[in-house]
Design a protein around this motif. Structure first.
Motif, PDB file in Angstrom:
ATOM      1  N   PRO C 109       0.663  -1.346   0.058  1.00 26.85           N
ATOM      2  CA  PRO C 109       0.073   0.428  -0.427  1.00 26.85           C
ATOM      3  C   PRO C 109       0.789   1.417   0.039  1.00 26.85           C
ATOM      4  O   PRO C 109       0.664   2.268  -0.537  1.00 26.85           O
ATOM      5  CB  PRO C 109      -1.067  -0.199   1.278  1.00 26.85           C
ATOM      6  CG  PRO C 109      -0.345  -1.555   1.209  1.00 26.85           C
ATOM      7  CD  PRO C 109       0.516  -1.756   1.471  1.00 26.85           C
ATOM      8  N   GLU C 110       1.844   1.491   0.997  1.00 28.07           N
ATOM      9  CA  GLU C 110       2.367   2.540   1.095  1.00 28.07           C
ATOM     10  C   GLU C 110       3.327   2.490  -0.388  1.00 28.07           C
ATOM     11  O   GLU C 110       3.416   3.761  -0.556  1.00 28.07           O
ATOM     12  CB  GLU C 110       3.778   1.979   2.229  1.00 28.07           C
ATOM     13  CG  GLU C 110       3.146   2.548   3.444  1.00 28.07           C
ATOM     14  CD  GLU C 110       4.187   2.384   4.475  1.00 28.07           C
ATOM     15  OE1 GLU C 110       4.162   3.600   5.258  1.00 28.07           O
ATOM     16  OE2 GLU C 110       3.817   1.472   5.382  1.00 28.07           O
ATOM     17  N   LEU C 111       3.879   1.192  -0.881  1.00 27.54           N
ATOM     18  CA  LEU C 111       4.847   1.550  -1.793  1.00 27.54           C
ATOM     19  C   LEU C 111       3.916   2.122  -3.131  1.00 27.54           C
ATOM     20  O   LEU C 111       3.861   3.255  -3.680  1.00 27.54           O
ATOM     21  CB  LEU C 111       5.897   0.192  -2.509  1.00 27.54           C
ATOM     22  CG  LEU C 111       6.591   0.494  -1.484  1.00 27.54           C
ATOM     23  CD1 LEU C 111       6.845  -1.407  -1.844  1.00 27.54           C
ATOM     24  CD2 LEU C 111       7.724   0.935  -1.876  1.00 27.54           C
ATOM     25  N   ALA C 112       3.010   1.731  -3.411  1.00 29.24           N
ATOM     26  CA  ALA C 112       2.181   1.667  -4.311  1.00 29.24           C
ATOM     27  C   ALA C 112       1.798   3.259  -4.570  1.00 29.24           C
ATOM     28  O   ALA C 112       0.973   4.006  -5.472  1.00 29.24           O
ATOM     29  CB  ALA C 112       1.109   0.656  -4.798  1.00 29.24           C
ATOM     30  N   ALA C 113       1.498   4.030  -3.474  1.00 20.49           N
ATOM     31  CA  ALA C 113       1.567   4.598  -2.983  1.00 20.49           C
ATOM     32  C   ALA C 113       2.132   6.489  -4.036  1.00 20.49           C
ATOM     33  O   ALA C 113       1.688   7.374  -3.921  1.00 20.49           O
ATOM     34  CB  ALA C 113       0.451   5.316  -2.140  1.00 20.49           C
ATOM     35  N   ILE C 114       2.752   5.592  -4.102  1.00 20.77           N
ATOM     36  CA  ILE C 114       4.191   6.862  -4.472  1.00 20.77           C
ATOM     37  C   ILE C 114       4.398   6.215  -6.232  1.00 20.77           C
ATOM     38  O   ILE C 114       4.934   5.463  -6.978  1.00 20.77           O
ATOM     39  CB  ILE C 114       4.889   6.520  -3.755  1.00 20.77           C
ATOM     40  CG1 ILE C 114       5.410   6.906  -2.087  1.00 20.77           C
ATOM     41  CG2 ILE C 114       6.502   7.366  -4.274  1.00 20.77           C
ATOM     42  CD1 ILE C 114       6.316   6.085  -1.448  1.00 20.77           C
ATOM     43  N   ARG C 115       4.186   7.570  -6.676  1.00 21.87           N
ATOM     44  CA  ARG C 115       4.118   7.584  -8.519  1.00 21.87           C
ATOM     45  C   ARG C 115       5.302   9.138  -8.320  1.00 21.87           C
ATOM     46  O   ARG C 115       4.784   9.736  -8.066  1.00 21.87           O
ATOM     47  CB  ARG C 115       2.375   8.280  -8.743  1.00 21.87           C
ATOM     48  CG  ARG C 115       1.576   7.163  -8.427  1.00 21.87           C
ATOM     49  CD  ARG C 115       0.686   7.300  -8.809  1.00 21.87           C
ATOM     50  NE  ARG C 115      -0.472   6.139  -8.683  1.00 21.87           N
ATOM     51  CZ  ARG C 115      -0.780   4.991  -9.374  1.00 21.87           C
ATOM     52  NH1 ARG C 115      -0.075   4.957 -10.538  1.00 21.87           N
ATOM     53  NH2 ARG C 115      -0.882   3.748  -9.358  1.00 21.87           N
ATOM     54  N   PRO C 116       6.069   8.455  -9.574  1.00 22.72           N
ATOM     55  CA  PRO C 116       6.780   9.345  -9.982  1.00 22.72           C
ATOM     56  C   PRO C 116       6.120  10.437 -10.498  1.00 22.72           C
ATOM     57  O   PRO C 116       5.071  10.088 -11.663  1.00 22.72           O
ATOM     58  CB  PRO C 116       7.634   8.639 -10.958  1.00 22.72           C
ATOM     59  CG  PRO C 116       7.060   7.069 -11.767  1.00 22.72           C
ATOM     60  CD  PRO C 116       5.979   7.113 -10.763  1.00 22.72           C
ATOM     61  N   MET C 117       7.024  11.851 -10.437  1.00 25.03           N
ATOM     62  CA  MET C 117       6.706  12.783 -11.474  1.00 25.03           C
ATOM     63  C   MET C 117       7.274  12.745 -12.802  1.00 25.03           C
ATOM     64  O   MET C 117       8.316  11.366 -12.960  1.00 25.03           O
ATOM     65  CB  MET C 117       7.023  13.859 -11.528  1.00 25.03           C
ATOM     66  CG  MET C 117       5.906  14.303  -9.188  1.00 25.03           C
ATOM     67  SD  MET C 117       6.958  15.054  -8.342  1.00 25.03           S
ATOM     68  CE  MET C 117       8.422  15.353  -7.508  1.00 25.03           C
TER      69      MET C 117
END
Lengths: 449, 449, 449, 449
Positions: C109-117
């Motif tokens: 959950p935590e990792l998937a929430a981070i999306r690259p610009m």
């Protein structure tokens, strides 16, 4: 030997019984189950993965071995055995920590259904282990009767057509042959008297051979190589094989030494050390058990590099082998070899080989191949020592009077030619006479051009 | 081919001519001189040090190869050659820094008496060297005539009965076969026109074959493997061999890869790097020359591990070979291999091989064996490509249509069976059917005891 | 520099921004998340795992570094960044194939929430990759504005108190400093004109420094070591660090070379080869990118083994470094070093080091430490090049005029003494004068006994 | 301790006395003679080849150590000693087979002139050797008197100003400290009674210290680390050092382990094996002698990787050390280490180190440095255990209550700072505060450009 034509396709179930359901046995069983379901490929197994070349020149073919000789099908195998711990094969495989959990979990129902029978155990022969799942009987003759009852029961319950037994348990302490080992009569007397020189592995072998179940000895134990059991094998017409699965460092040694021989390179010294952290390593940490292994491993070189025939090259090889118990590696055995060689005019060179291998991964396909080939041998009417299976052994047993072949490539040639022979094919010679006879002419091409 | 009975003992002097009198050639010549005087043992040479097994079972014998086939005697060899530097062989050996000074000093008179003839040299083919001892003629046809005159002169002066030529010079730049290489007629026209696609090594080979002198190509050069020269060899009934002496890392590769194949182990990758600091390394430091070597070394694996036959095991091998010029090592070439293998169920293992070898020490006995075996081949009436000598080559030349054998053990088997054939002996099959047919009886040994 | 007393505990969130969200960045982020939850231990990180010795003799203490200096707490870190692929960090980590799936799944959950610009990308600088998630703007000045807007947006959304930026992306092609790099004015003019000599990494560095965000350059790119960006760092009072994370083979080199120096052992040659199969290896497979790396790695030895000062020992070191793209290894980078040394009287010895390491596992804690230490530096009022962080770099940037220190142990001493200095402790000298002054007496113990 | 100013230049002859004139001693003596004549360079010796950095920043200087501290000049050294064989040093060096013959022949007159005095020998302490050149006296008190007479005689004949003694003989069998070792009085009583717990090495040490001759213990023998001899050293104001020259594998271990600590990398296991074929290896082939060595080598790791302080990283290191007698290698000792490490999140990595070293080549400069530094210590008024010389020892002796430092770099720092201290220079901290205090300004460079 039966004529080749008598070799019918294998039909019905083949029971594979193993004394010792630890890392090797669980890796073998899980692998067969996985291969059956297409989950993984049984690399390392000649019976499953290797081709054999037949004929020569343009007529040459290379079928899979399993398509060439009538072996039992993986789907017809059923598994059982004995262990000194009561864990079922799923738990034992988890404990062994060789295969990854996701694979084991896929096979859990089948693995968990296999439970060991109580083992015959004698702490005198294996100091560093102590088991809880052992037969109550202490008289060796009675223990043998119990084992034969176990075999019979297993066969009935699993509706087996045929059986083979492959020793997958530990290395026993070193001991020398005694009078009790010299004849079947003396041996059977010894059983009744519980002679301490009769090791547990001999009880399993006796039970198997007595019931015409082919037997293979995966450890370096003094066992099937005593006259008493050879006599029994001949008497019952049962094939046997031994000893000591050829896996990591010795495998590499029987690959490289023939290469040095092929090129007539001299050898001054060969230092081998081996670090491993599994139960096998723990057992070998006891000097009396290591000695058994050391003797098995030590003769490999002299069998390949003949110092009597070529004293200038191999007359003085300092060969030293060490095995060290090193828990951080677990089943991931690691070998390191330093080989001191010399070439032209005695100039020195060195070869270092670092083999990061996995003990049970290398042993499991050997168990499979031996089970299938011993079953084949029995169906082909072969009995006693199977020299053509020397390919699989660190210390290949021979029939009286002949020297063991250690060179892996000669061993393979022997195995393949035996298969060719059984199936009525020509042996392979690598000889291909296609060189046209020269017809020398007066050379004057220039003037004609 | 002549009948075996026609093989008479070799008599008279055999002249060994070498283009390139550097590290390899001087080590070879000094070694033969030393062996002749009993100063050192010619390890690494099958013709001098190896035995061959004949017959099977109790009738088996193992004579030295040199006692079995009629080879030229070391005492009958005389040496000569060409180089781009004028140093005599004593000075060249000192310069090469392979053999130790005390040995060389013992051989000084004989070595110093051998002086190179002026070489044919073309800087286009070897960028990193420049020579001072080269023929003045620039037309390739005339260069060939000069070389033939050299050969004739050498033969007369040294009273040679027979000659062989072994290329011991550098690797030439990579180039692809052109139309000029496709027939003898085109090639001879190209000579007259000094076609740039005709490399110096081809001039030597042409001169040799034209004069019925067997020729061996020790470097990976495009040379005897062009149709024009094969045609010439057939026409003049001359044996030829090539290419690229199999010495360090590739030797080890053709030892280990067959071992992996034997045990049906999969291979994911094989990374080989090689560091060496001699003149050979300097030449290979030019990318166009390295390419020639790379192509020669690259095909070894696929010839042993057949990815088409066994895609599950060898269908995707990442094979990478590097050679690095590293002056601190001099002639002490060092190979490092990382081999990524997998076994049962795809589990990964690694093998690292570190070979601290010596380039010229490994190459010198190959020069000797090729000289003696090519001379034998010619006396036996064999001509053209000698597949049975594939044992000595990184990139074994084959007769049209057949695939090269790279497996060192198959190569050895082939070589030995050819010798057996020439001498009228049976080929070796390692098959020994001594297993008595089982006579199963009702098993009840106990009741009888 | 602020006085030590001004170093208050870090409070509030620290945003860690990374250009390049591939193997290194995902391993770093996942590791911090795992450590926060107690799932795994952040070995390899000095800020989390190392102690520092303070005082001497009986008064000596050894607190954890993180208990000694006021660093940001792992719980206060938030993560973001740019990439040329749109995968979220969970998918990117799966793709990178460094961490095992069970761990990643726990953090999903935590990792998937981070999306690259979207990244700034220029194929001219990285030939072997092509990205799909890139900014549409092509003018470099506008790209910088976009990046600054990204930073501001990230900071607001995540309620960051402070920010740091650590370059975790690829190695750019080799290029030499140009006039446009020589001053801030020239550089900003170049930005407006989209000067091709301004690499993408410079755009990120400019944006960061302009906004007073400390910047670290994890690749060997020409970036923060150009005068224009150093000028900007000084102007804005921002710390910067570079370049090229010191991980596998170079790490080992800066451990072993100081050992050889310590014992005054000579070095003739050092051959290093490196095989790796991750995206970093793929990028470096392009010669122009490898050149950047080669230059960064090549200077390490001469910085430790000073051939001018000690020509007898290190005056002629043949140092050769190779990096080979070898897919079978994936992120499991492997280094092999051959070190030719000599000792007493010039006698030669060899050291071989085979490092089976993991690229991202070694790099991730470096990212963490640099983020925390650069944040500390900024809070301590330090700006510009941080020489005391040279410990982490293959190619440590220095302030003008000083030579880089490559010796890992001098680097560590420097780092630790800086921490001691900041906290008002004495530097460590390992000098402990406890040897009592001798009071020689007339020796006649026997007569007294 | 004397004030630094009291350190006058060394003048007059320094006699170096060695019990044990075998491979190490002859290599040392021959090397000093060769260096004196400019025939070879004394690499490996800090006193001859190393520089020391003084001051910081722009005022930094790096003189040779021998130009910085007043050491005895190589030209002032004279050599002598005892051995159990009567060979002169030329013959002993030939026998040791370490140095090449041409060099030895150049030094023959000087080497042949040095003949051993008869040794004190006790087969109980060294099983695998038996000597012919031994003192007739059997009472230990008388043996000590004989040794003191030997020393006095040597000093007079060679007109020595000062003496040092360095033990270069074998490893004695393992034995634990007994009451007889606990005080000088008990020890001297034991001498008179020929107590079997007093080993031969203790007799030499006693004789030396009694005569105020500094003593160093090159083997791992229980000797100068017993209270009785420490008491004697203090009483006579004599420096002593020990024990066990740090040469091959342990040297490498104390280089690499600090590197792992520096980077906070965890260690699961460290397996070390060592193969050597010289007399030292032969002696260690006896288990009771190997035990002495094993204990000496085993404590190195725990001294560097503190498992109590950092249980997560080093709390469970499986450390195993093996030494194997392997004649093919002679003095060319070879170490192989497998190091199992882990980094970020516990991910495992491996380091393999293969050290092809030369025992005596590494030991000889240690003998030289210890002789010169112990002489310096005595002239500086230092007595008893010299902790600052821990750099040279596998098992550094400490003054009561302090823990040994094993980290080679801390050891070097300690040694150098002691030299700096003795000469009135500042210790080295690697701290260089040159970071200007940031003066953050309103950043708006663009608008100004």
């Amino acid at each position: 030997m039966n004529s080749p034509s008598s070799l019918l396709p294998a039909s019905g179930r083949l029971g594979v019984l193993m004394p010792g359901l630890g890392a090797v046995a669980t890796t073998f069983v899980a692998g067969v189950l996985a291969a059956r379901q297409g989950l993984a490929y049984p690399a390392g197994s000649l019976t499953q993965a290797s081709h054999i070349q037949l004929g020569t020149g343009t007529g040459s073919r290379s079928p899979l071995i399993r398509d060439f000789v009538p072996l039992a099908d993986l789907n017809d195998l059923v598994f059982g055995g004995w262990d000194i711990f009561p864990d079922n094969l799923y738990d034992a495989a988890r404990q062994a920590n060789v295969l990854e959990r996701p694979l084991l979990d896929q096979l859990q129902p089948e693995l968990a259904a296999i439970r060991p029978m109580k083992a015959v155990f004698d702490p005198h022969y294996v100091r560093n282990l102590s088991g809880s799942w052992v037969k109550e009987t202490t008289n060796k003759w009675e223990q043998v009767q119990d084992l034969m009852a176990d075999i019979e029961h297993f066969s009935l319950v699993n509706q087996c057509q045929r059986l083979v037994m492959v020793w997958c348990a530990s290395t026993e302490r070193y001991h020398e042959p005694q009078p009790v080992h010299q004849s079947l009569a003396a041996f059977e007397r010894g059983l009744r008297e519980s002679d301490p020189a009769i090791a547990p592995s001999m009880l399993y072998a006796y039970a198997a051979l007595k019931m015409r179940v082919p037997f293979a000895m995966g450890a370096p134990n003094l066992c099937v190589d005593i006259p008493a059991l050879e006599e029994l094998a001949r008497l019952t017409g049962t094939p046997l094989g031994g000893k000591d699965f050829k896996t990591g460092q010795t495998l590499m040694k029987t690959i490289i030494a023939p290469g040095l021989r092929a090129r007539a390179l001299g050898v001054n010294g060969w230092f081998s050390t081996n670090i491993l952290g599994n139960r096998d390593g723990l057992v070998l940490d006891a000097p009396e058990n290591f000695q058994t292994k050391e003797v098995s491993k030590g003769r490999v070189l002299e069998g390949i590099l003949d110092g009597e025939m070529s004293p200038e090259l191999w007359g003085d090889i300092h060969h030293k082998v060490r095995i060290e118990y090193y828990p951080p590696h677990g089943d991931n055995k690691e070998g390191w070899d330093n080989i001191d060689i010399f070439g032209w005019l005695g100039y020195k060179m060195q070869i270092k080989v670092n083999f990061l291998c996995r003990d049970s991964i290398l042993a499991a396909p050997v168990v499979l191949d031996l089970a299938l080939f011993l079953d084949l041998a029995q169906r082909a009417g072969l009995s006693g020592v199977q020299e053509w299976l020397g390919f699989y052994w660190k210390s290949p047993q021979t029939v009286a009077g002949s020297l063991p072949v250690h060179d892996l490539f000669q061993q393979l040639n022997k195995l393949e030619n035996m298969l060719r022979y059984l199936m009525g094919e020509e042996p392979m010679t690598n000889l291909d006479i296609r060189y046209s006879e020269a017809e020398p002419v007066e050379v004057d091409s220039e003037t004609h051009s």
